[in-house]
Structure formats: C-alpha cells, structure tokens
Design an enzyme around this catalytic site. Structure first.
Site, short mmCIF file in Angstrom:
data_model
loop_
_atom_site.label_atom_id
_atom_site.label_comp_id
_atom_site.label_asym_id
_atom_site.label_seq_id
_atom_site.Cartn_x
_atom_site.Cartn_y
_atom_site.Cartn_z
N ASP A 1 35.34 37.77 43.67
CA ASP A 1 35.34 36.51 44.43
C ASP A 1 36.70 35.83 44.32
O ASP A 1 37.40 35.96 43.31
CB ASP A 1 34.23 35.61 43.87
CG ASP A 1 33.90 34.47 44.82
OD1 ASP A 1 34.36 34.49 45.99
OD2 ASP A 1 33.17 33.55 44.40
N HIS B 1 42.10 39.27 51.10
CA HIS B 1 41.28 40.48 51.06
C HIS B 1 42.15 41.72 50.89
O HIS B 1 41.81 42.66 50.17
CB HIS B 1 40.44 40.60 52.34
CG HIS B 1 39.45 39.50 52.51
ND1 HIS B 1 38.65 39.06 51.48
CD2 HIS B 1 39.11 38.73 53.59
CE1 HIS B 1 37.87 38.07 51.91
NE2 HIS B 1 38.14 37.85 53.18
N LEU C 1 34.44 59.09 37.18
CA LEU C 1 33.87 57.77 37.47
C LEU C 1 33.11 57.76 38.79
O LEU C 1 33.58 58.32 39.78
CB LEU C 1 35.01 56.75 37.56
CG LEU C 1 34.61 55.34 37.98
CD1 LEU C 1 34.06 54.57 36.77
CD2 LEU C 1 35.79 54.57 38.57
C1 FPP Z 1 34.81 37.21 48.25
O1 FPP Z 1 35.90 36.33 48.27
C2 FPP Z 1 35.25 38.52 48.64
C3 FPP Z 1 34.75 39.25 49.67
C4 FPP Z 1 33.65 38.77 50.52
C5 FPP Z 1 35.32 40.54 50.03
C6 FPP Z 1 35.68 41.37 48.86
C7 FPP Z 1 36.48 42.51 49.31
C8 FPP Z 1 37.55 42.99 48.64
C9 FPP Z 1 38.01 42.48 47.34
C10 FPP Z 1 38.28 44.16 49.16
C11 FPP Z 1 37.34 45.34 49.14
C12 FPP Z 1 38.02 46.56 49.16
C13 FPP Z 1 37.47 47.71 49.56
C14 FPP Z 1 38.15 48.93 49.22
C15 FPP Z 1 36.21 47.78 50.33
P1 FPP Z 1 35.90 35.13 49.29
O2 FPP Z 1 36.51 35.59 50.55
O3 FPP Z 1 34.52 34.58 49.43
O4 FPP Z 1 36.84 34.11 48.55
P2 FPP Z 1 36.71 32.52 48.56
O5 FPP Z 1 35.42 32.18 47.86
O6 FPP Z 1 37.91 32.09 47.80
O7 FPP Z 1 36.73 32.08 49.98
#
Ligand code: FPP
Length: 254
Positions: free
Chosen positions: A34, A51, A145
């Site tokens: 997050d 992201h 893994l």
């Molecule tokens: C939450 O942060 C994150 C997500 C909804 C997306 C997570 C995805 C990645 C870390 C990349 C994934 C990589 C692959 C290889 C699939 P948020 O956007 O809700 O953050 P915020 O709470 O600060 O708005």
C-alpha cells in the site's frame, strides 16, 4: 483456474541449521503493498508513477524472499474493489503484470521462481490473462519460491464462491455434510494448495486487512510499517522477518 501445487503443503523446510539467523523463517509471507498513490503525490507525480515504482520494488522483495528462504510470497496486486478507481489507473494496473513479466521472467526462470495467482482470473482483461498464463506455464516446473499474485482478489468473494461450490457438491452427493470441516472447506478456496500465511505485512501506515485472505490469516502474525510501498526495501523486509523470528506463536494454546 488454479493449478495443483502438491509439493507446497508438504514441502520440507530446507536445512537451515548452519545459518542461525535463518531459523524460524516464515514459510509463507503475504504483503498488502500500500501507499503507491501517496508516494507519487508527495513527488508531484501521477499515481501511476507510484505503481510503476512499486513494480520494481516487487522484484527486489522477490529476491529478498528467496535469499531468506521464504517459500511462498503472496502479493496483493489488485483487489475486487480496485475496479472502482479511474479507468486510466485500472488500465495501467492491468498492464503491469505483463510489463513485470516481460522484464523479469528470464531472471525469475533462472532463479526457479514459480508464478501463481489467486482471484477471479476469468474476469481479467485478455492481455493480462495471456501474459500470466504464459508465465504460469513457463514456470510450472520450477521448484524455488512460489510467487503468488492476488489479482482481482477479494476474500469475501472467495468465501462466497467456496460456499456455493460446497453446496453444489453436497447437492450432487460429491460431499457429505458430515465430512465438511475446516480442512475440507479450505480445499474450496483459491489457496487450497498453499499453507496459510505465517506473516502478513502491510505498508503505508494503514492497519486493516482490506478484504485480504480473511480465512487464511486466522493465526498469522501481523507486521505494519509506515513506509510507503515504493520505499520498501530488502532491509525493511528483513526487519519484518527478524521481528517475526522473535514472536511466540501459540495458536490459542499456552
Ligand atoms: C495500493 O496502493 C496498491 C495497489 C492497489 C496496486 C499495487 C500494485 C503494485 C505494487 C505493482 C504490482 C506489480 C505487479 C508485478 C503486478 P494505493 O494506490 O492504494 O496507494 P495510496 O493508498 O497511497 O493511494
């Protein structure tokens, strides 16, 4: 459709006796990644930049997990609720698995990483499904893994889906209600071939589960950090493992 991963539930821990700091390493670590949006906002960047950076951190943490002898790493990449985000952000998130695999699949192969997903796979866009399907096929014989992406995953949906399948099987006399217990029910979940997470990490300072693995984390240890996911690192991951190693898990006993 989930693939059978028969070796995982019974897989023996590697002999770690020579390296004391690898004692009591969690077999299965699950992470709620997050804070990507806030990381980007702090830098005056669009959310998708967070992201993108988050994707690179995934690669670093896969390496950290391998180095630490963790056997299963489950990453919450997209929830059933994330469809509510603006279409441009959803489209970007749906392209990330393909981009990640395009860049890192050769290295994952070299390190014997096996790719798996949990969630409603059929509802993903075709290009996302194709990239993941290819990676699952390509890595299916790897025995290192298990890298498990929760994609279009929601725990309540998973449990409802399981209940419907259980009822169908009882109706069709494939299952007797007398034989329905916690273990049998677990067999109807996306995670049927996996052990439950030993350690659940959430970044960005939020302390909630957000519909992630509600059944499976019944006895998991939780670890929270204020660090935003794009700033997460191998060092912080190892801090979490170190804290886990000090904990006494009693599973309701004494
Ligand atoms: C939450 O942060 C994150 C997500 C909804 C997306 C997570 C995805 C990645 C870390 C990349 C994934 C990589 C692959 C290889 C699939 P948020 O956007 O809700 O953050 P915020 O709470 O600060 O708005």
């Amino acid at each position: 459709m989930s693939m059978k991963l028969p070796f995982l539930k019974n897989k023996q821990q590697k002999d770690l006796s020579e390296e004391n700091d690898l004692d009591n390493i969690p077999n299965h670590v699950a992470i709620i990644m997050d804070g990507n949006g806030r990381w980007a906002k702090k830098r005056g960047l669009p959310r998708i930049a967070g992201h993108k950076e988050g994707m690179n951190v995934v690669k670093e943490i896969v390496k950290a997990a391998r180095n630490s002898n963790v056997q299963i790493l489950t990453l919450y990449a997209f929830s059933t609720e994330n469809w509510k985000r603006p279409k441009s952000e959803v489209d970007f998130l749906m392209k990330l698995p393909k981009e990640f695999l395009h860049i890192y699949l050769p290295e994952l192969m070299e390190n014997k990483v096996r790719i798996n997903t949990i969630g409603d796979f059929d509802a993903l866009p075709d290009h996302t499904k194709e990239a993941i399907h290819y990676a699952k096929e390509k890595t299916k014989n790897n025995d290192g893994l298990l890298l498990n992406f929760a994609l279009n995953y929601g725990s309540r949906f998973e449990i409802m889906r399981a209940i419907k399948q259980v009822m169908t099987d009882i109706d069709g006399s494939k299952l007797s209600i007398d034989n329905l217990d916690e273990n049998t029910f677990s067999e109807y979940l996306y995670t049927k071939d996996l052990t439950d997470p030993d350690l659940l990490i959430r970044t960005s300072g939020e302390q909630r589960l957000s519909n992630f693995l509600l059944w499976q984390v019944a006895y998991s240890e939780f670890w929270f950090t204020d660090v935003l996911w794009p700033d997460f690192s191998e060092e912080i991951f190892k801090n979490a493992l170190h804290d886990y190693q000090q904990r006494k898990r009693r599973y309701g006993g004494i």
